[in-house]
Design an enzyme around this catalytic site. Structure first.
Site: not given
Lengths: 164, 105
Positions: B103-105
């Site tokens: 995930s990017c976050v």
């Protein structure tokens, strides 16, 4: 592919729309998650991301955004004149926030706190602070310091500078 | 870094050194991976994070992101960075024997 890994980034956030602020925040958070030193420099309307009264009220721009589509990103292009109807920006904002919530992307205020806790420094641009007549009370507690552009460059020694 | 074994125990690793078969994971392997990541020895606080990742992975089949660690796991961001400096979730996921976070976050 054995280039030197990125060690430090300085990310400039210059826009105050929701879609203008998030990319910089996601990149700063992502940098810290990779062990990269990071700082955020908020300038012009981007400063709203660290102004207490504004940070959780940022909106998606539905005017002047030719990429804006309904009902979702792959839908029909939204004519600018429709985007100008009162309530459209609020509507688009609530839609985008809902989608972000699903991805566990926090609201701006909470995200700023998370990124600050991750060790990212947050700076406000002095020229903008003067122009907007802001004082330290206007800022969220995570905002570390007001900097001149010269100080920003000094602190960015060895950094990759990313302008958003 | 070892290709297919950790402290002499044969394991399957991906190109980033993450276990590809969680059944091969043991607390001994976790301690060895913690050594490689520079966070050994593992304390109770580390184990709290590793256990939360394991529980959450069983439920959702994905490594929890920072916000989920905070809200559901009750582990503050600052603690995660203190326990696993320079890449908290990447390191914790690797030590816990789960895939690299996607995930990017």
């Amino acid at each position: 592919m054995n280039a030197e890994p990125i060690k430090k980034v300085s990310i400039v956030v210059s826009k105050g729309s929701l879609e203008g602020v998030y990319p910089g925040l996601i990149m700063a958070n992502g940098a810290r998650m990779e062990g990269i030193e990071a700082s955020l420099f908020f300038t012009f309307f981007g400063l709203h991301a660290v102004v207490k009264k504004k940070m959780d009220k940022l909106r998606v721009a539905t005017v002047g955004n030719p990429a804006m589509c309904v009902p979702d990103a792959m839908g029909f292009a939204l004519p600018t004149i429709v985007g100008a109807i009162p309530g459209m920006s609020a509507f688009a904002t609530s839609m985008m926030k809902k989608e972000m919530e699903k991805l566990d992307i926090p609201p701006v205020g909470e995200f700023i706190e998370m990124i600050s806790d991750a060790g990212c420094k947050m700076y406000a641009c002095k020229a903008t602070v003067d122009m907007f007549k802001l004082s330290s009370d206007d800022f969220c507690p995570q905002m570390d310091k007001v900097l001149t552009v010269g100080e920003f460059y000094e602190l960015s020694a060895g950094s990759q500078i990313i302008f958003t | 870094m070892s290709e297919n074994s950790i402290i002499g125990i044969a394991v399957d690793l991906d190109e980033s050194g993450y276990l590809t078969n969680h059944d091969q994971w043991t607390p001994v392997i976790a301690e060895a991976l913690a050594g490689e990541e520079g966070v050994a020895p593992l304390t109770d606080e580390h184990w709290k994070v590793l256990k939360f990742i394991a529980e959450d992975y069983k439920e959702r089949e994905t490594v929890p992101g920072m916000r989920r660690m905070n809200k559901v796991g009750g582990i503050p961001t600052k603690d995660l960075y203190r326990l696993f400096p320079d890449g908290p979730i990447k390191k914790a996921a690797r030590i816990a024997g789960y895939p690299k976070p996607a995930s990017c976050v």
